[in-house]
Scaffold this active site. Structure first.
Site, PDB file in Angstrom:
ATOM      1  CE1 TYR A 290      -3.288  -1.957   5.291  1.00  0.00           C
ATOM      2  CE2 TYR A 290      -3.111   0.330   4.600  1.00  0.00           C
ATOM      3  CZ  TYR A 290      -3.367  -0.997   4.298  1.00  0.00           C
ATOM      4  OH  TYR A 290      -3.705  -1.364   3.011  1.00  0.00           O
TER       5      TYR A 290
ATOM      6  CB  SER B 268      -0.872   0.027   1.260  1.00  0.00           C
ATOM      7  OG  SER B 268      -1.501   1.295   1.395  1.00  0.00           O
TER       8      SER B 268
HETATM    9  P1  NAD Z   1     -11.080  -6.167   0.657  1.00  0.00           P
HETATM   10  O1  NAD Z   1     -11.507  -6.017   2.064  1.00  0.00           O
HETATM   11  O2  NAD Z   1     -12.084  -6.247  -0.427  1.00  0.00           O
HETATM   12  O3  NAD Z   1     -10.129  -7.430   0.487  1.00  0.00           O
HETATM   13  C1  NAD Z   1      -9.327  -7.931   1.476  1.00  0.00           C
HETATM   14  C2  NAD Z   1      -9.402  -9.413   1.328  1.00  0.00           C
HETATM   15  O4  NAD Z   1      -8.610 -10.017   2.328  1.00  0.00           O
HETATM   16  C3  NAD Z   1     -10.838  -9.900   1.519  1.00  0.00           C
HETATM   17  O5  NAD Z   1     -11.141 -10.893   0.578  1.00  0.00           O
HETATM   18  C4  NAD Z   1     -10.806 -10.438   2.911  1.00  0.00           C
HETATM   19  O6  NAD Z   1     -11.741 -11.447   3.127  1.00  0.00           O
HETATM   20  C5  NAD Z   1      -9.387 -10.979   2.956  1.00  0.00           C
HETATM   21  N1  NAD Z   1      -8.960 -11.196   4.329  1.00  0.00           N
HETATM   22  C6  NAD Z   1      -8.943 -10.317   5.359  1.00  0.00           C
HETATM   23  N2  NAD Z   1      -8.542 -10.933   6.479  1.00  0.00           N
HETATM   24  C7  NAD Z   1      -8.306 -12.216   6.145  1.00  0.00           C
HETATM   25  C8  NAD Z   1      -7.892 -13.356   6.861  1.00  0.00           C
HETATM   26  N3  NAD Z   1      -7.659 -13.308   8.183  1.00  0.00           N
HETATM   27  N4  NAD Z   1      -7.753 -14.513   6.201  1.00  0.00           N
HETATM   28  C9  NAD Z   1      -7.986 -14.596   4.881  1.00  0.00           C
HETATM   29  N5  NAD Z   1      -8.411 -13.562   4.141  1.00  0.00           N
HETATM   30  C10 NAD Z   1      -8.565 -12.393   4.784  1.00  0.00           C
HETATM   31  O7  NAD Z   1     -10.066  -5.005   0.407  1.00  0.00           O
HETATM   32  P2  NAD Z   1      -9.028  -4.722  -0.765  1.00  0.00           P
HETATM   33  O8  NAD Z   1      -8.944  -3.278  -0.836  1.00  0.00           O
HETATM   34  O9  NAD Z   1      -9.324  -5.503  -1.990  1.00  0.00           O
HETATM   35  O10 NAD Z   1      -7.667  -5.248  -0.106  1.00  0.00           O
HETATM   36  C11 NAD Z   1      -6.771  -6.123  -0.752  1.00  0.00           C
HETATM   37  C12 NAD Z   1      -5.351  -5.737  -0.430  1.00  0.00           C
HETATM   38  O11 NAD Z   1      -5.097  -4.439  -0.970  1.00  0.00           O
HETATM   39  C13 NAD Z   1      -5.057  -5.620   1.068  1.00  0.00           C
HETATM   40  O12 NAD Z   1      -3.804  -6.207   1.343  1.00  0.00           O
HETATM   41  C14 NAD Z   1      -5.008  -4.126   1.297  1.00  0.00           C
HETATM   42  O13 NAD Z   1      -4.183  -3.791   2.392  1.00  0.00           O
HETATM   43  C15 NAD Z   1      -4.465  -3.638  -0.022  1.00  0.00           C
HETATM   44  N6  NAD Z   1      -4.732  -2.221  -0.321  1.00  0.00           N
HETATM   45  C16 NAD Z   1      -6.009  -1.746  -0.448  1.00  0.00           C
HETATM   46  C17 NAD Z   1      -6.213  -0.400  -0.744  1.00  0.00           C
HETATM   47  C18 NAD Z   1      -7.591   0.199  -0.918  1.00  0.00           C
HETATM   48  O14 NAD Z   1      -7.717   1.426  -0.972  1.00  0.00           O
HETATM   49  N7  NAD Z   1      -8.647  -0.572  -0.993  1.00  0.00           N
HETATM   50  C19 NAD Z   1      -5.125   0.445  -0.904  1.00  0.00           C
HETATM   51  C20 NAD Z   1      -3.851  -0.070  -0.768  1.00  0.00           C
HETATM   52  C21 NAD Z   1      -3.671  -1.402  -0.489  1.00  0.00           C
END
Ligand code: NAD
Length: 249
Positions: free
Chosen positions: A157, A144
């Site tokens: 985070y 991120s």
């Molecule tokens: P999201 O919440 O849709 O996806 C996160 C996924 O991780 C979900 O499918 C959730 O079920 C899974 N997850 C969470 N805890 C878990 C666990 N204990 N065991 C197994 N699976 C688990 O959100 P997203 O935005 O798609 O996030 C995906 C990645 O992108 C993450 O690593 C997040 O930190 C990163 N990210 C997101 C953003 C944003 O703005 N959305 C920005 C930068 C980075």
């Protein structure tokens, strides 16, 4: 959309029941990979598998709650039992929580570190040696922008994603010579359930971003798919900013 040849490759995408992981699972499958969709919710996971199959792709769902070494190792074993050797690992599952350092609960600190750092570590520890023994493999970590710039209320985070960035470089040094490429993508704000929960701080981030809008998950998946493919064959240990320019300004 660019196309890649991932036919004959097995991919494991953690947290692929929603958001960036779901978009990545679909895109890897659209490009020919057989994909293991892993996540906590069977119904959402099967919906992703069905969507992939309805487009002519191959996918399997394996339930996994990733929070320690044992859960990571179990997922790795079950994935290899189900589809065979894993060629592409996408460490996408992650959780976030924001708030002032003085009030930050210890259990939230531990949960973020467990899912965002420890689980990727033990998935790589389980899968990368076999990739290295076969002489090829790709690991893509989903980091991120919060791991590269300082944002208020984002200390834990940010530290977790910073750790993942450093693991990416360490693993490139450790496995690169044996044909395993390890890279990360570093997204800015993306329209997913996670950003919907983050509230006002995400809007502030969008305001500060040259692109001026929140990315669609597919815009991040495109970068992950590139790093997973042989088209990025000379790219190792890099943290690819896919953040609408936020880190640059
Ligand atoms: P999201 O919440 O849709 O996806 C996160 C996924 O991780 C979900 O499918 C959730 O079920 C899974 N997850 C969470 N805890 C878990 C666990 N204990 N065991 C197994 N699976 C688990 O959100 P997203 O935005 O798609 O996030 C995906 C990645 O992108 C993450 O690593 C997040 O930190 C990163 N990210 C997101 C953003 C944003 O703005 N959305 C920005 C930068 C980075």
């Amino acid at each position: 959309m660019a196309s890649y040849d991932l036919s004959g490759k097995n991919a494991l995408v953690t947290g692929s029941t929603s958001g960036i992981g779901k978009a990545t699972a679909m895109m890897l499958a659209d490009n020919g990979a057989r994909v293991v969709v892993a996540g906590r919710d069977k119904e959402r996971g099967m919906a992703v598998v069905d969507a992939i199959r309805s487009r002519g792709g191959e996918a399997e769902f394996i339930p996994a709650d990733l929070h320690d070494a044992a859960s990571a190792k179990e997922l790795a074993h079950r994935a290899e039992e189900t589809v065979g050797p894993i060629d592409i690992l996408v460490n996408n599952a992650g959780i976030a929580a924001f708030g002032p350092t003085e009030d930050f609960p210890e259990e939230t600190f531990d949960a973020i570190m467990a899912t965002d750092v420890k689980a990727p570590f033990y998935l790589v520890s389980e899968l990368a040696p076999a990739m290295a023994a076969r002489g090829s493999g790709a690991v893509v970590n989903v980091s991120s922008v919060a791991g590269s710039i300082a944002l208020a209320n984002s200390a834990v985070y940010g530290a977790s994603k910073s750790a993942l960035n450093q693991l990416t470089r360490n693993w490139a040094a450790e496995y690169g010579r044996r044909g395993v490429r390890v890279n990360a993508v570093s997204p800015g704000p993306v329209r997913t359930p996670m950003s919907a929960e983050a509230g006002e701080s995400v809007n502030e981030l969008v305001e500060q971003t040259p692109a001026g809008y929140m990315a669609a998950p597919e815009q991040i998946a495109a970068a992950i798919t590139y790093l997973a493919s042989d088209e990025s064959s000379y790219t190792q240990g890099t943290i690819l900013d896919v953040d609408g320019g936020r880190r640059a300004v």
